[in-house]
Enzyme design. Structure first.
Site, PDB file in Angstrom:
ATOM      1  CG  ASN A 235      -2.006  -1.042   1.066  1.00 50.15           C
ATOM      2  OD1 ASN A 235      -2.547  -1.269  -0.003  1.00 50.15           O
ATOM      3  ND2 ASN A 235      -2.255  -1.737   2.148  1.00 50.15           N
ATOM      4  CD  GLU A 288      -4.421   9.865   3.468  1.00 48.83           C
ATOM      5  OE1 GLU A 288      -4.534  10.116   4.678  1.00 48.83           O
ATOM      6  OE2 GLU A 288      -3.416   9.345   2.977  1.00 48.83           O
TER       7      GLU A 288
HETATM    8  P1  ADP Z   1      -1.921   6.108   3.887  1.00 45.10           P
HETATM    9  O1  ADP Z   1      -2.392   7.408   4.442  1.00 45.10           O
HETATM   10  O2  ADP Z   1      -1.414   5.183   4.939  1.00 45.10           O
HETATM   11  O3  ADP Z   1      -0.983   6.240   2.729  1.00 45.10           O
HETATM   12  P2  ADP Z   1      -4.264   5.770   2.200  1.00 45.10           P
HETATM   13  O4  ADP Z   1      -5.609   5.883   2.772  1.00 45.10           O
HETATM   14  O5  ADP Z   1      -3.739   6.922   1.412  1.00 45.10           O
HETATM   15  O6  ADP Z   1      -3.225   5.403   3.355  1.00 45.10           O
HETATM   16  O7  ADP Z   1      -4.174   4.465   1.298  1.00 45.10           O
HETATM   17  C1  ADP Z   1      -2.976   3.970   0.758  1.00 45.10           C
HETATM   18  C2  ADP Z   1      -3.279   2.979  -0.348  1.00 45.10           C
HETATM   19  O8  ADP Z   1      -4.026   1.883   0.140  1.00 45.10           O
HETATM   20  C3  ADP Z   1      -4.127   3.534  -1.461  1.00 45.10           C
HETATM   21  O9  ADP Z   1      -3.346   4.163  -2.410  1.00 45.10           O
HETATM   22  C4  ADP Z   1      -4.800   2.313  -2.024  1.00 45.10           C
HETATM   23  O10 ADP Z   1      -3.933   1.610  -2.876  1.00 45.10           O
HETATM   24  C5  ADP Z   1      -5.002   1.466  -0.814  1.00 45.10           C
HETATM   25  N1  ADP Z   1      -6.357   1.684  -0.263  1.00 45.10           N
HETATM   26  C6  ADP Z   1      -6.706   2.504   0.739  1.00 45.10           C
HETATM   27  N2  ADP Z   1      -8.005   2.423   1.006  1.00 45.10           N
HETATM   28  C7  ADP Z   1      -8.512   1.532   0.138  1.00 45.10           C
HETATM   29  C8  ADP Z   1      -9.824   0.993  -0.098  1.00 45.10           C
HETATM   30  N3  ADP Z   1     -10.860   1.340   0.623  1.00 45.10           N
HETATM   31  N4  ADP Z   1      -9.954   0.088  -1.090  1.00 45.10           N
HETATM   32  C9  ADP Z   1      -8.904  -0.294  -1.831  1.00 45.10           C
HETATM   33  N5  ADP Z   1      -7.668   0.150  -1.665  1.00 45.10           N
HETATM   34  C10 ADP Z   1      -7.459   1.059  -0.685  1.00 45.10           C
END
Ligand code: ADP
Length: 666
Positions: A235, A288
């Site tokens: 991720n 976010e």
């Molecule tokens: P962080 O703030 O830890 O980077 P994010 O919310 O931006 O977390 O999510 C990071 C990544 O995780 C996203 O780019 C996506 O690939 C995956 N991701 C996050 N939420 C979802 C979701 N609800 N469904 C599918 N993939 C998700």
């Protein structure tokens, strides 16, 4: 204009901010921990102030020490970079009290966007589409299961304070929710000191596409188009590009408008990013908002020609953004590859060590192409356990995507890193992957395309032949040198064999190699002849070849019985033998690899946080055997197949190194 600013950060982002400050004629102050005394950001800044020990909590996260450093140096404003204090609302509050300017958004915006749940509620109110889920905190594992069932599997468990892909688990059933609940809680508590969790629908195979925004305190707010960040492992982003192959004008406009709406709703100024996930039908959902400069901001700068750090500095002084939405034109294509000290052959686990060799490709700014390398390291520097293992951000820009990719391939081939495990071969592999080239990517790209993990690239016939010609040429060169060394029997040029067998990737090629004044001619049994030209001196690793008029860069190391060659994501052993040597090797015994199937070796340096089996226990395939914490991530080591535990050698709370024996099986 400010006269002097302090950069409350380290590494590449500190260096990048210093560059713009210099361009604007602003003096810079770096802060550094004991571990960073000899680092590049300290060298680049006009002044540098030590703020304590390596541990981030005692240095880069100490608001007090950073304010002291600013006051001591007479800096008027502070740029926080990304990470560290950049999204901590206490920081701008403390700065204001101390009479210092924060180069970033207003405190209230940071506060409301800093928490994933609050920000979702706000986004929903502002009319932004959000991922379906449960808008509340999950307190118990029972509640987690209940909520997940209600949302419908698969779901994603997330840390409300999350960032950097930490504290995040996908669950496809009740059991995975239970396991993920505790793992996320632990990770969130270790990384953010805040273990609040929530659960939302897991969108299967989405794209991660984000919108860069920029606002000033005169009510101007613009968006600078999108960045595609779908190539992720754990991720976390690893390759980004702008624009996205998936986004048409209409969708871009809609996403941009929603991003601006949300930013307006929280009175946003400065640079920020609104992240979305986008499904295959181009439905997009708010993930976010990051209230800071992002790691991947250079790709936006490259296609818009706007220096985001410059804009942030100007906005912080109350100036107006000097352009409107209509002035922003997206020009060409930009790609960013994040070079990490991590081992792609071991599921991208972080590695540490000294950069015994660090030679990036030359940066270029031409009308048709740009190579930009944002870095914070130098040769001889250390990648330590204390900080992010990023080595550099290599960016390329060209008029079209295929040209930008080609330039990236060449630049990666010309990047030399030794001393630490790194992901250069993986980045090269992606740049040559047909699916990446087609632009048909999702966040599941790595999982799907490297199901068995990354094992390096198998070269196609054409590339294999190029490599064969290159090594045969180097070999003949070395043979000639050897025969020229004085003091040998005849003390004159000995006849050098010109008939060789080259072995690479399971293919044997018989070649006749003839050196002329300027070139080497490599002739194959099928009568193809390749003309090779290169410059090489003993000790060179990076060798630039021209083969049949085309340029290639290969990394070549001498090894005991041949050459190690790295090219385009392939890491191969090449042997060059005479006919007699080939005959001899037929009667030699092959060395066998050690059998490690009966042992569990630690794949990364880390801390044992739990041992989940006892001696004599039977275990099933996929069962967790132990958990290792590395770089604040909980890594569960699972059984590859069914078995019985014979002896356990590691204990809980023990620090262990790569390949250290954790347990043995019967
Ligand atoms: P962080 O703030 O830890 O980077 P994010 O919310 O931006 O977390 O999510 C990071 C990544 O995780 C996203 O780019 C996506 O690939 C995956 N991701 C996050 N939420 C979802 C979701 N609800 N469904 C599918 N993939 C998700």
């Amino acid at each position: 204009m400010f006269k002097k600013i302090l950069i409350a950060n380290r590494g590449e982002i500190a260096c990048r901010i210093i560059k713009t400050a210099k361009k604007l004629g602003i003096k810079t102050v770096a802060v550094y921990s004991d571990a960073d005394l000899n680092s590049l950001h300290v060298e680049m800044a006009d002044e540098a102030i030590n703020i304590g020990p390596a541990l981030v909590s005692a240095s880069y996260l100490s608001i007090e020490k950073i304010i002291c450093a600013a006051q001591e140096s007479g800096a008027e404003a502070i740029h926080p970079g990304y990470g560290f204090l950049s999204e901590n609302p206490k920081f701008p509050i403390a700065l204001e009290k101390a009479g210092l300017i924060f180069i970033g958004p207003p405190v209230e915006a940071i506060k409301s966007m800093g928490d994933k749940i609050t920000s979702k509620e706000l986004a929903k109110k502002a009319g932004v589409s959000i991922v379906p889920g449960h808008m509340g905190l999950i307190k118990t594992v029972e509640e987690a299961v209940e909520v997940s069932m209600k949302i419908g599997y698969p779901v994603m468990i997330k840390a409300s304070a999350g960032g950097g892909g930490k504290g995040m688990r996908v669950a496809w059933n009740d059991n995975e929710v239970k396991e993920g609940f505790y793992a996320s809680k632990n990770e969130a508590s270790n990384s953010f000191g805040d273990d609040r969790l929530f659960i939302e629908k897991y969108i299967v195979k989405p794209r991660h596409i984000e919108i860069q925004i920029l606002g000033d305190s005169h009510n101007n707010l613009v968006h600078l188009g999108e960045r595609e960040c779908s190539i992720q492992r754990r991720n976390q982003k690893v390759i980004e590009e702008a624009p996205s192959t998936f986004i048409d004008k209409k969708t871009r406009k809609k996403m941009g408008e929603q991003a601006c709406k949300l930013a307006k709703a929280v009175g946003y100024t400065s640079a920020g990013t609104v992240e979305f996930i986008v499904d295959k039908d181009k439905n997009f959902y708010f993930l976010e908002m990051n209230t800071r400069l992002q790691v991947e901001h250079p790709v936006t700068e490259l296609i818009t020609g706007i220096d985001l750090v410059e804009e942030m500095i100007k906005v912080a002084q109350g100036k107006k953004i000097s352009f409107t939405q209509d002035d922003i034109k997206l020009n060409g294509w930009a790609i960013e590859s994040r070079l990490y000290a991590e081992d792609p052959y071991r599921n991208f686990l972080p590695s540490i060590g000294r950069l015994t060799r660090y030679r990036p490709p030359n940066e270029l700014t031409l009308p048709e192409l740009v190579v930009r390398n944002d870095t914070g390291v130098t040769e001889g520097g250390e990648i330590s356990i204390f900080y992010d293992p990023m080595i550099a951000k290599l960016c390329t820009w060209a008029k079209s995507r295929p040209e930008a990719i080609k330039l990236m391939q060449d630049s990666l081939d010309n990047f030399e890193i030794e001393g630490v495990g790194h992901n250069l071969p993986f980045l090269s592999a992606v740049m040559g992957h047909p699916r990446f080239l087609s632009g048909d990517i999702t966040t599941a790209f790595i999982e799907e395309e490297y199901q068995e993990g990354f094992v390096g690239v198998r070269l196609e016939k054409k590339d294999l032949r190029l490599l064969c010609s290159a090594i045969a040429s180097i070999h003949i060169f070395k043979e000639i040198r050897k025969s020229n060394i004085s003091g040998r029997v005849n003390d004159k040029v000995e006849a050098v064999v010109d008939d060789w067998h080259v072995f690479v990737q399971g293919v044997q090629s018989r070649v006749k190699v003839v050196k002329s004044e300027n070139d080497v001619l490599v002739q194959y049994a099928d009568i193809e002849t390749q003309k090779v030209n290169f410059k090489w001196s003993p000790g060179d690793v990076l060798v630039k070849f021209t083969i049949n008029g085309e340029k290639y860069s290969l990394k070549v190391n001498n090894i005991i019985d041949g050459y190690r060659v790295r090219f385009r994501g392939a890491d191969l052993k090449v042997q060059v033998k005479t006919s007699r040597q080939v005959q001899m090797s037929l009667v030699m015994l092959e060395k066998k690899e050690a059998d490690t199937s009966k042992s569990l070796l630690c794949p990364m340096p880390g801390l044992v946080t739990s041992i989940d089996v006892s001696e004599g226990d039977e275990f099933e395939q996929g069962q967790t055997l132990c958990t290792i914490e590395a770089m604040k991530m909980e890594n569960m080591l699972k059984a590859e197949k069914k078995g019985v535990v014979k002896t356990i050698l590691a204990r809980v709370n023990q620090s262990i190194s790569v390949d250290q024996l954790i347990m043995e099986f019967e």
